[in-house]
Design a protein around this motif. Structure first.
Motif, PDB file in Angstrom:
ATOM      1  N   ALA A   2       0.850  -1.298   0.085  1.00  0.00           N
ATOM      2  CA  ALA A   2       0.358  -0.085   0.297  1.00  0.00           C
ATOM      3  C   ALA A   2       0.976   1.312  -0.178  1.00  0.00           C
ATOM      4  N   GLY A   3       0.389   2.167  -0.497  1.00  0.00           N
ATOM      5  CA  GLY A   3       0.808   3.580  -0.466  1.00  0.00           C
ATOM      6  C   GLY A   3       1.192   4.072   0.650  1.00  0.00           C
ATOM      7  N   THR A   4       2.521   4.732   1.527  1.00  0.00           N
ATOM      8  CA  THR A   4       3.022   5.017   1.997  1.00  0.00           C
ATOM      9  C   THR A   4       3.262   7.066   2.181  1.00  0.00           C
ATOM     10  N   THR A   5       2.637   7.641   3.297  1.00  0.00           N
ATOM     11  CA  THR A   5       3.009   8.780   3.490  1.00  0.00           C
ATOM     12  C   THR A   5       4.049   8.891   3.391  1.00  0.00           C
ATOM     13  N   GLY A   6       5.356   8.692   3.816  1.00  0.00           N
ATOM     14  CA  GLY A   6       6.527   8.714   4.044  1.00  0.00           C
ATOM     15  C   GLY A   6       6.679   9.038   5.452  1.00  0.00           C
ATOM     16  N   LEU A   7       8.455   9.830   5.002  1.00  0.00           N
ATOM     17  CA  LEU A   7       8.769   9.843   6.076  1.00  0.00           C
ATOM     18  C   LEU A   7       8.365  11.180   7.243  1.00  0.00           C
TER      19      LEU A   7
ATOM     20  N   PRO B 195       1.130  19.041   8.873  1.00  0.00           N
ATOM     21  CA  PRO B 195       0.289  18.640   8.222  1.00  0.00           C
ATOM     22  C   PRO B 195       0.658  16.884   8.690  1.00  0.00           C
ATOM     23  N   ASN B 196      -0.939  16.464   8.998  1.00  0.00           N
ATOM     24  CA  ASN B 196      -1.515  15.103   9.739  1.00  0.00           C
ATOM     25  C   ASN B 196      -0.911  14.353   8.606  1.00  0.00           C
ATOM     26  N   GLN B 197      -0.799  13.216   8.914  1.00  0.00           N
ATOM     27  CA  GLN B 197      -0.671  11.860   8.060  1.00  0.00           C
ATOM     28  C   GLN B 197      -2.049  11.962   6.786  1.00  0.00           C
ATOM     29  N   THR B 198      -2.995  12.469   7.397  1.00  0.00           N
ATOM     30  CA  THR B 198      -4.165  12.098   5.971  1.00  0.00           C
ATOM     31  C   THR B 198      -3.494  13.621   5.373  1.00  0.00           C
TER      32      THR B 198
ATOM     33  N   ARG C  92       1.452  14.938  -1.159  1.00  0.00           N
ATOM     34  CA  ARG C  92       1.902  13.496  -1.520  1.00  0.00           C
ATOM     35  C   ARG C  92       1.449  13.185  -3.319  1.00  0.00           C
ATOM     36  N   GLU C  93       0.157  13.276  -3.321  1.00  0.00           N
ATOM     37  CA  GLU C  93      -0.679  12.634  -4.716  1.00  0.00           C
ATOM     38  C   GLU C  93      -0.599  14.941  -5.404  1.00  0.00           C
ATOM     39  N   GLU C  94      -0.888  16.173  -4.817  1.00  0.00           N
ATOM     40  CA  GLU C  94      -0.819  17.004  -5.150  1.00  0.00           C
ATOM     41  C   GLU C  94       0.054  17.754  -5.631  1.00  0.00           C
TER      42      GLU C  94
END
Length: 359
Positions: free
Chosen positions: A30-35, A116-119, A125-127
């Protein structure tokens, strides 16, 4: 049903256990939000001579596009020694773009704004990162491959001091989404998620593969890696073309792995291989794994032990597999008969289970 040796190429093609690969995808995470360094205490990075910007803000890093970064992480997730390194060295992140959230067209990231929170990181990331990272890779990206696109945000003290740097980049992760060490530039590497020969993998309900010790429950034992790029150099191969080629290649890999055709037959395991669907191939994934598995009731049976140690060292769904019927005549006793002739030899050939439908 044809009779013959398990290593006979015609029967092996009828196995087509690779159909199960459609359900597994050779391990997509699954995609990750990174560090996010925002939750880290200060002093996580060891870079020197980072200069203040025009507003007097000292960014937590001077890393820019093409830079590779690495860090240490303890069992509690605390990060230390965050620093730049040569991309030929082991690293955890390759920067594809450097973004300044101060220029974001809202007041969302103003002086008093929290990180920014993880969401929100996933949205950023997408933007901001997705297009920049694919462009950085020259337009070739396999979203189910070895690299995920992720952002890195500053540590807490840097954010509070006004640093709004966000690094977009590429990383390899484990099944939990934690960045792992890798080497080399992403654009120069095959993007397929490949496992080492001799390793064992277990699948989960999300079709992820995780490497485990072969003494632990697993579903696949890897017998080799195959680079399909030179085989299909002039076009994107269909899955059927790959299956036709890999049937023979992975049969040979399995025989070599366990020591002989007879050793392979005695394990009672079946040939397995992955394929690269069109989207993955065009994204840069050209290498696949060969392996051994046991198909039972239209599923992967749970194995323990390594095929290299013989049938007696294996269990299939908790039981040592029964000895297979003796084969007479053996291929070596047929006076040099070719594979087609071997198909008439006495002894049953394992019947292929119906492959899973792709999810």
């Amino acid at each position: 049903m044809n009779n013959g040796t398990t290593a006979s190429r015609t029967p092996l093609r009828t196995l087509l256990i690779a159909g199960l690969a459609g359900a597994v995808g050779m391990g997509t995470y699954a995609g990750t939000t990174g560090l996010s360094l925002a939750s880290q205490p200060g002093g996580t990075e060891s870079e020197a001579s980072v200069e203040a910007d025009a507003n007097g803000v000292v960014p937590f890093t001077a890393a820019d596009k093409g830079t590779c970064l690495t860090w240490n992480m303890d069992d509690n997730g605390v990060i230390s020694d965050f620093q730049e390194t040569d991309c030929n060295n082991e690293h955890r992140f390759e920067v594809s773009s450097r973004e300044d959230l101060n220029t974001y067209p809202t007041s969302e990231f103003g002086p008093d704004a929290p990180p920014p929170n993880q969401t929100r990181q996933a949205q950023l990331r997408e933007e901001l990162c997705q297009t920049a990272s694919i462009r950085y890779l020259g337009g070739r990206y396999d979203p189910s491959g070895r690299y995920s696109i992720a952002p890195i945000l500053p540590p807490t003290d840097a954010w509070e001091n006004g640093d709004r740097t966000m690094l977009c980049g590429l990383q390899e992760t484990n099944a939990e989404g934690v960045p792992i060490l890798t080497t080399g530039k992403a654009a120069e590497r095959d993007q397929a998620r490949i496992y080492e020969t001799g390793s064992c993998q277990i699948t989960d309900q999300a079709n992820n593969l995780t490497t485990v010790d072969c003494t632990e429950p697993h579903h696949i034992e890897v017998t080799g890696k195959v680079d399909l790029a030179p085989v299909f150099a002039d076009h994107t191969p269909s899955v059927d073309e790959q299956n036709k080629y890999l049937g023979d290649v992975c049969a040979k890999a399995a025989e070599d792995y366990v020591g002989s055709e007879e050793n392979l037959y005695q394990t009672t395991l079946q040939i397995y291989w992955g394929t690269s669907p069109t989207r993955a191939w065009d994204g840069g994934s050209r290498t696949v794994n060969c392996g051994l598995m046991f198909a039972k009731d239209n599923r992967f049976a749970t194995l323990t032990g390594s095929a290299k140690n013989g049938r007696e060292a294996l269990t299939v769904d908790g039981a040592v597999p029964e000895a297979p019927p003796e084969r007479r005549p053996l291929r070596s006793e047929q006076g040099g008969a070719d594979d087609a002739g071997a198909a008439g030899a006495e002894g049953p050939v394992p019947v292929a289970p119906q492959p899973y439908n792709e999810p």
